[in-house]
Design an enzyme around this catalytic site. Structure first.
Site, PDB file in Angstrom:
ATOM      1  N   LYS A  15      41.709  47.978  55.363  1.00  0.00           N
ATOM      2  CA  LYS A  15      41.545  46.909  56.244  1.00  0.00           C
ATOM      3  C   LYS A  15      42.628  45.884  56.109  1.00  0.00           C
ATOM      4  O   LYS A  15      43.212  45.242  56.984  1.00  0.00           O
ATOM      5  CB  LYS A  15      40.204  46.269  56.134  1.00  0.00           C
ATOM      6  CG  LYS A  15      39.711  45.646  55.001  1.00  0.00           C
ATOM      7  CD  LYS A  15      38.383  45.052  54.939  1.00  0.00           C
ATOM      8  CE  LYS A  15      37.973  44.735  53.401  1.00  0.00           C
ATOM      9  NZ  LYS A  15      38.699  43.815  52.701  1.00  0.00           N
ATOM     10  N   ARG A  90      31.182  38.743  53.586  1.00  0.00           N
ATOM     11  CA  ARG A  90      30.941  39.694  52.468  1.00  0.00           C
ATOM     12  C   ARG A  90      29.522  39.997  52.265  1.00  0.00           C
ATOM     13  O   ARG A  90      28.963  40.838  51.628  1.00  0.00           O
ATOM     14  CB  ARG A  90      31.568  39.272  51.139  1.00  0.00           C
ATOM     15  CG  ARG A  90      32.356  40.074  50.459  1.00  0.00           C
ATOM     16  CD  ARG A  90      33.597  41.050  50.725  1.00  0.00           C
ATOM     17  NE  ARG A  90      34.172  41.599  49.744  1.00  0.00           N
ATOM     18  CZ  ARG A  90      35.509  41.600  49.607  1.00  0.00           C
ATOM     19  NH1 ARG A  90      36.377  41.104  50.703  1.00  0.00           N
ATOM     20  NH2 ARG A  90      36.181  42.222  48.784  1.00  0.00           N
ATOM     21  N   ARG A 127      46.915  52.860  44.884  1.00  0.00           N
ATOM     22  CA  ARG A 127      47.544  51.665  45.208  1.00  0.00           C
ATOM     23  C   ARG A 127      47.541  50.557  43.735  1.00  0.00           C
ATOM     24  O   ARG A 127      48.375  49.975  43.628  1.00  0.00           O
ATOM     25  CB  ARG A 127      46.392  50.744  46.112  1.00  0.00           C
ATOM     26  CG  ARG A 127      46.636  49.111  46.364  1.00  0.00           C
ATOM     27  CD  ARG A 127      45.842  48.602  47.460  1.00  0.00           C
ATOM     28  NE  ARG A 127      44.679  48.362  46.671  1.00  0.00           N
ATOM     29  CZ  ARG A 127      43.676  47.535  47.334  1.00  0.00           C
ATOM     30  NH1 ARG A 127      43.773  47.368  48.714  1.00  0.00           N
ATOM     31  NH2 ARG A 127      42.712  47.107  46.565  1.00  0.00           N
ATOM     32  N   ARG A 133      47.202  45.589  40.905  1.00  0.00           N
ATOM     33  CA  ARG A 133      46.089  44.594  41.006  1.00  0.00           C
ATOM     34  C   ARG A 133      44.982  44.769  39.786  1.00  0.00           C
ATOM     35  O   ARG A 133      44.718  45.913  39.368  1.00  0.00           O
ATOM     36  CB  ARG A 133      45.200  44.943  42.072  1.00  0.00           C
ATOM     37  CG  ARG A 133      45.477  44.188  43.431  1.00  0.00           C
ATOM     38  CD  ARG A 133      45.007  44.402  44.641  1.00  0.00           C
ATOM     39  NE  ARG A 133      43.496  44.098  44.573  1.00  0.00           N
ATOM     40  CZ  ARG A 133      42.855  44.113  45.655  1.00  0.00           C
ATOM     41  NH1 ARG A 133      43.233  44.158  47.114  1.00  0.00           N
ATOM     42  NH2 ARG A 133      41.441  43.766  45.749  1.00  0.00           N
ATOM     43  N   ARG A 144      33.253  47.890  42.807  1.00  0.00           N
ATOM     44  CA  ARG A 144      33.431  47.149  44.035  1.00  0.00           C
ATOM     45  C   ARG A 144      32.750  47.951  45.271  1.00  0.00           C
ATOM     46  O   ARG A 144      32.401  47.352  46.323  1.00  0.00           O
ATOM     47  CB  ARG A 144      34.737  46.905  44.292  1.00  0.00           C
ATOM     48  CG  ARG A 144      35.434  45.653  43.408  1.00  0.00           C
ATOM     49  CD  ARG A 144      36.771  45.794  43.108  1.00  0.00           C
ATOM     50  NE  ARG A 144      37.580  45.665  44.291  1.00  0.00           N
ATOM     51  CZ  ARG A 144      38.658  46.592  44.487  1.00  0.00           C
ATOM     52  NH1 ARG A 144      39.215  47.061  43.270  1.00  0.00           N
ATOM     53  NH2 ARG A 144      39.281  46.737  45.588  1.00  0.00           N
TER      54      ARG A 144
HETATM   55  P1  AMP Z   1      39.690  42.155  48.642  1.00  0.00           P
HETATM   56  O1  AMP Z   1      41.081  41.790  48.598  1.00  0.00           O
HETATM   57  O2  AMP Z   1      39.160  41.755  49.988  1.00  0.00           O
HETATM   58  O3  AMP Z   1      39.326  43.614  48.255  1.00  0.00           O
HETATM   59  O4  AMP Z   1      39.019  40.953  47.497  1.00  0.00           O
HETATM   60  C1  AMP Z   1      39.293  41.087  46.128  1.00  0.00           C
HETATM   61  C2  AMP Z   1      38.184  40.357  45.503  1.00  0.00           C
HETATM   62  O5  AMP Z   1      38.306  38.989  45.813  1.00  0.00           O
HETATM   63  C3  AMP Z   1      36.587  40.863  45.626  1.00  0.00           C
HETATM   64  O6  AMP Z   1      36.515  42.093  45.038  1.00  0.00           O
HETATM   65  C4  AMP Z   1      35.895  39.674  45.229  1.00  0.00           C
HETATM   66  O7  AMP Z   1      35.550  39.657  43.963  1.00  0.00           O
HETATM   67  C5  AMP Z   1      36.945  38.461  45.730  1.00  0.00           C
HETATM   68  N1  AMP Z   1      36.147  37.891  47.274  1.00  0.00           N
HETATM   69  C6  AMP Z   1      36.944  38.384  48.321  1.00  0.00           C
HETATM   70  N2  AMP Z   1      36.384  37.870  49.246  1.00  0.00           N
HETATM   71  C7  AMP Z   1      35.359  37.397  49.060  1.00  0.00           C
HETATM   72  C8  AMP Z   1      33.995  36.924  49.773  1.00  0.00           C
HETATM   73  N3  AMP Z   1      34.134  36.674  50.958  1.00  0.00           N
HETATM   74  N4  AMP Z   1      33.039  36.478  48.979  1.00  0.00           N
HETATM   75  C9  AMP Z   1      33.291  36.693  47.725  1.00  0.00           C
HETATM   76  N5  AMP Z   1      34.090  37.324  46.945  1.00  0.00           N
HETATM   77  C10 AMP Z   1      35.046  37.578  47.429  1.00  0.00           C
END
Ligand code: AMP
Length: 188
Positions: A15, A90, A127, A133, A144
């Site tokens: 995404k 989320r 990745r 990361r 996750r």
């Molecule tokens: P992502 O890059 O979208 O996979 O986000 C990486 C991490 O950031 C997630 O595993 C959460 O720990 C945190 N995170 C990102 N967006 C949110 C959100 N909307 N609410 C809470 N935690 C978030």
């Protein structure tokens, strides 16, 4: 063409990649909560220090912290023509908070990138090698994915019920997924 968009999808559904491409195509910014958090972590500022523990463990950052950051971003002038929210909301509480923030400019569409979970784990491990990361280790990836199914997947039905959901098959070539997404948005 829809302008105020949310993208949903399990970790590794692509995404972020697709959001960046659609964003460029439509000329609207992507707001990625994960990327915003990671830049605060890299800067080692107060917010970065606060969220690092949650992110490294693959847990959600508390809603209050995340929502405040998104509200501030949505108040900036570059979002007047639209935006793509990547990684927010989320969970259902965040979806409700987003509705409040967007009271006078509601969402046009929510794109769900649909993938098969096993393929996703492999993608994420690849990745991890490329991007390094901190939350892309095998155990954290699995966690996750669980967090996604428990907290975020219910948003699919929530937005389907509101007539906003566009499901896009996200397996296959990146270019093909982008084309399918743009076609879905045009037909919406
Ligand atoms: P992502 O890059 O979208 O996979 O986000 C990486 C991490 O950031 C997630 O595993 C959460 O720990 C945190 N995170 C990102 N967006 C949110 C959100 N909307 N609410 C809470 N935690 C978030």
């Amino acid at each position: 063409m829809s302008r105020r968009l949310v993208v949903l999808g399990a970790p590794g559904a692509g995404k972020g990649t697709q959001a960046a491409r659609i964003s460029e195509h439509l000329g609207i910014p992507t707001i990625s909560t994960g990327a915003l958090f990671r830049s605060h972590m890299a800067a080692r500022d107060e917010l970065g220090t606060l969220v690092a523990g949650y992110i490294d463990a693959g847990n959600l950052v508390p809603d209050e912290v995340t929502t405040r950051m998104v509200a501030e971003r949505l108040a900036e002038p570059d979002v007047v023509e639209g935006f793509i929210l990547d990684g927010y909301p989320r969970n259902l509480a965040q979806a409700e908070q987003l509705d409040v923030m967007l009271a006078d400019r509601p969402l046009d569409a929510v794109v769900e990138f649909v993938v098969d979970t096993e393929a996703v784990v492999e993608r994420l491990l690849r990745r991890a090698e490329i991007e390094g990361r901190s939350d892309d280790t095998a155990d954290v990836i699995r966690h996750r994915i669980e967090v996604y199914h428990e907290n975020t997947a219910p948003l699919v039905d929530h937005y389907r019920g509101r007539g906003l959901l566009l499901e896009v098959d996200a397996m296959g070539q990146i270019d093909d997924v982008t084309e399918r997404t743009l076609a879905a948005l045009e037909n919406a």
